[in-house]
Design a protein around this motif. Structure first.
Motif, mmCIF file in Angstrom:
data_model
loop_
_atom_site.group_PDB
_atom_site.id
_atom_site.type_symbol
_atom_site.label_atom_id
_atom_site.label_comp_id
_atom_site.label_asym_id
_atom_site.label_seq_id
_atom_site.Cartn_x
_atom_site.Cartn_y
_atom_site.Cartn_z
ATOM 1 N N VAL A 170 0.830 -1.200 0.000
ATOM 2 C CA VAL A 170 0.000 0.000 0.000
ATOM 3 C C VAL A 170 0.869 1.256 0.000
ATOM 4 C CG1 VAL A 170 -1.765 1.276 1.288
ATOM 5 C CG2 VAL A 170 -1.787 -1.243 1.281
ATOM 6 N N ASP A 171 0.524 2.223 -0.835
ATOM 7 C CA ASP A 171 1.018 3.590 -0.691
ATOM 8 C C ASP A 171 -0.031 4.365 0.108
ATOM 9 O OD1 ASP A 171 2.494 4.003 -3.985
ATOM 10 O OD2 ASP A 171 3.482 3.617 -2.066
ATOM 11 N N GLN A 172 0.333 4.873 1.282
ATOM 12 C CA GLN A 172 -0.600 5.711 2.010
ATOM 13 C C GLN A 172 -0.827 7.016 1.235
ATOM 14 O OE1 GLN A 172 -2.429 4.620 4.193
ATOM 15 N NE2 GLN A 172 -1.424 3.647 5.935
ATOM 16 N N PRO A 173 -1.901 7.742 1.526
ATOM 17 C CA PRO A 173 -2.164 8.993 0.793
ATOM 18 C C PRO A 173 -0.963 9.941 0.828
ATOM 19 C CG PRO A 173 -4.050 8.398 2.157
ATOM 20 C CD PRO A 173 -2.948 7.437 2.513
ATOM 21 N N LEU A 174 -0.682 10.535 -0.339
ATOM 22 C CA LEU A 174 0.434 11.476 -0.511
ATOM 23 C C LEU A 174 1.785 10.838 -0.194
ATOM 24 C CD1 LEU A 174 -1.086 14.820 0.829
ATOM 25 C CD2 LEU A 174 -0.863 14.040 -1.546
ATOM 26 N N HIS A 175 1.865 9.529 -0.382
ATOM 27 C CA HIS A 175 3.110 8.782 -0.241
ATOM 28 C C HIS A 175 3.357 8.008 -1.540
ATOM 29 C CE1 HIS A 175 2.335 9.690 3.958
ATOM 30 N NE2 HIS A 175 3.522 9.224 4.288
ATOM 31 N N GLY A 176 4.593 7.611 -1.744
ATOM 32 C CA GLY A 176 4.913 6.761 -2.885
ATOM 33 C C GLY A 176 4.615 7.436 -4.206
ATOM 34 N N THR A 177 3.767 6.803 -5.024
ATOM 35 C CA THR A 177 3.447 7.356 -6.340
ATOM 36 C C THR A 177 2.659 8.657 -6.244
ATOM 37 O OG1 THR A 177 1.455 5.967 -6.448
ATOM 38 C CG2 THR A 177 3.483 5.088 -7.428
ATOM 39 N N GLU A 178 2.117 8.968 -5.065
ATOM 40 C CA GLU A 178 1.364 10.211 -4.862
ATOM 41 C C GLU A 178 2.169 11.232 -4.059
ATOM 42 O OE1 GLU A 178 -2.151 9.185 -2.681
ATOM 43 O OE2 GLU A 178 -2.575 7.435 -3.928
ATOM 44 N N ARG A 179 3.413 10.980 -3.781
ATOM 45 C CA ARG A 179 4.105 11.752 -2.759
ATOM 46 C C ARG A 179 4.314 13.213 -3.150
ATOM 47 N NH1 ARG A 179 10.387 9.775 -2.362
ATOM 48 N NH2 ARG A 179 10.983 10.003 -4.549
ATOM 49 N N PHE A 180 4.312 14.032 -2.112
ATOM 50 C CA PHE A 180 4.606 15.448 -2.266
ATOM 51 C C PHE A 180 6.109 15.649 -2.138
ATOM 52 C CE2 PHE A 180 5.513 19.422 0.114
ATOM 53 C CZ PHE A 180 5.233 20.322 -0.913
ATOM 54 N N VAL A 181 6.690 16.348 -3.113
ATOM 55 C CA VAL A 181 8.113 16.677 -3.085
ATOM 56 C C VAL A 181 8.239 18.198 -3.029
ATOM 57 C CG1 VAL A 181 10.339 16.488 -4.237
ATOM 58 C CG2 VAL A 181 8.665 14.636 -4.452
#
Length: 338
Positions: free
Chosen positions: A92-103
């Motif tokens: 699992v990618d948690q929200p705004l992590h991994g493929t959704e992450r904020f940089v």
């Protein structure tokens, strides 16, 4: 694997300021050095429960939850090996992590003054958001048929406890891998980390970017050139790794984690979470989730449900990410009774 990394099994484990609060969390910094997100393909309608198709004998689904500042990709090596042993694996990618992450833009440019103040959408995340993400994955996994095993590393343990309360009937086993397991005396991650046992962890208090109270996130600059900061980061998460392996870990960490998540209550209830068979993978040289804290969390969970105690597997020589060779961890996860 070295002798001190051989895993022993036991069924009877031993029992201020915004910056200070942020580092009391000991929030389980995770990395991709150990393992991996092999996402199972999205199920077709004819593969779901009720389709009449017989599932592959022995197939179970592992739902793997990462820790703080990390992502589903943490589970790559472990996920790959579990899949090769015939299991479905969803990291699992948690929200705004991994493929959704904020940089943060300032992280990319290494503008340290801007990095201390750049706003972050991660600040709005709560433990409820994490629970909903994982529960949704567990529900979809259960429709495929076969047992579902939920595994959390580090901060991911809070999600395991929450989901165990929400859908205990969908889980055949839960597993905490050097993970937080909050209790009635330590109901949140911050409470666990602020305990006498939790304070034994190594924390990078001098190397946070900005004020966590103002930003709403614990922000760490993994790309720093400060040798002292890098030494602290390595001691925290993988002191036994080579320098090259440590740099690989840093490359996959993200800067921000929500302060609100660390304060979320995550105490399993005896009549829901407490009836699911559970395992704890204890890492004896963990400097992020101190081993004394691991022991206290295990003991308090067992006191809540004395008829359903943790099975504990101890890896004396492993740091927070676990042994560099994930084979024994894979063996243990593969062998969990369901």
């Amino acid at each position: 694997m070295a002798d001190n990394e051989n895993i022993r099994e036991t069924n009877t484990p031993a029992g201020g300021s915004s910056r200070r609060q942020a580092l009391r969390l000991g929030a389980g910094i995770g990395g991709v050095g150990l393992a991996a997100a092999l996402g199972a393909p999205v199920a077709r309608a004819d593969e779901r429960a009720g389709s009449g198709r017989q599932r592959q004998a022995g197939t179970r689904t592992y739902v793997l939850v990462h820790g703080t500042h990390s992502a589903g990709a943490f589970w790559t090596a472990i996920g790959r090996e579990l899949a090769l042993r015939g299991h479905r694996v969803v990291a699992v990618d948690q929200p705004l992590h991994g493929t959704e992450r904020f940089v943060p833009a300032s992280y990319q440019t290494q503008d340290l003054r801007a990095l201390a103040t750049e706003p972050s959408p991660v600040a709005a995340l709560t433990l409820d958001d994490f629970e909903r993400r994982v529960t949704g994955v567990v529900r979809r996994a259960a429709r495929l048929g076969g047992p579902v095993v939920l595994v959390g590393h580090s901060l991911g343990g809070a999600s395991v406890s929450r989901v165990g309360d929400a859908v205990p009937e969908l889980l055949a086993h839960i597993c905490y891998m050097a993970a937080f397991c909050p209790s009635r005396t330590m109901p949140s991650i911050n409470d666990c980390s602020d305990s006498p046992e939790g304070r034994q962890a190594v924390t990078p208090v001098e190397y946070m970017a900005g004020d966590p109270g103002g930003l709403g996130v614990l922000r760490l600059n993994w790309r720093t050139s400060d040798r002292r900061a890098l030494a602290v980061f390595k001691e925290m998460i993988c002191a036994d790794y080579s320098d090259l392996a440590f740099l690989r870990v840093l490359e996959d960490l993200q800067t921000d984690e929500s302060m609100t998540v660390y304060d979320g209550r995550a105490v399993g209830r005896a009549d829901t979470w407490g009836r699911i068979p559970r395992t704890y993978l204890r890492f004896g040289k963990d400097r992020t989730v101190a081993t004394a804290l691991q022991d206290r969390m295990i003991a308090e969970a067992d006191a809540l449900t004395p008829d359903n105690r943790f099975t504990v597997h101890d890896t004396p020589g492993a740091g927070h990410l676990g042994p560099a060779d994930p084979t024994r961890v894979v063996d243990l996860l593969h062998g969990l009774p369901v």
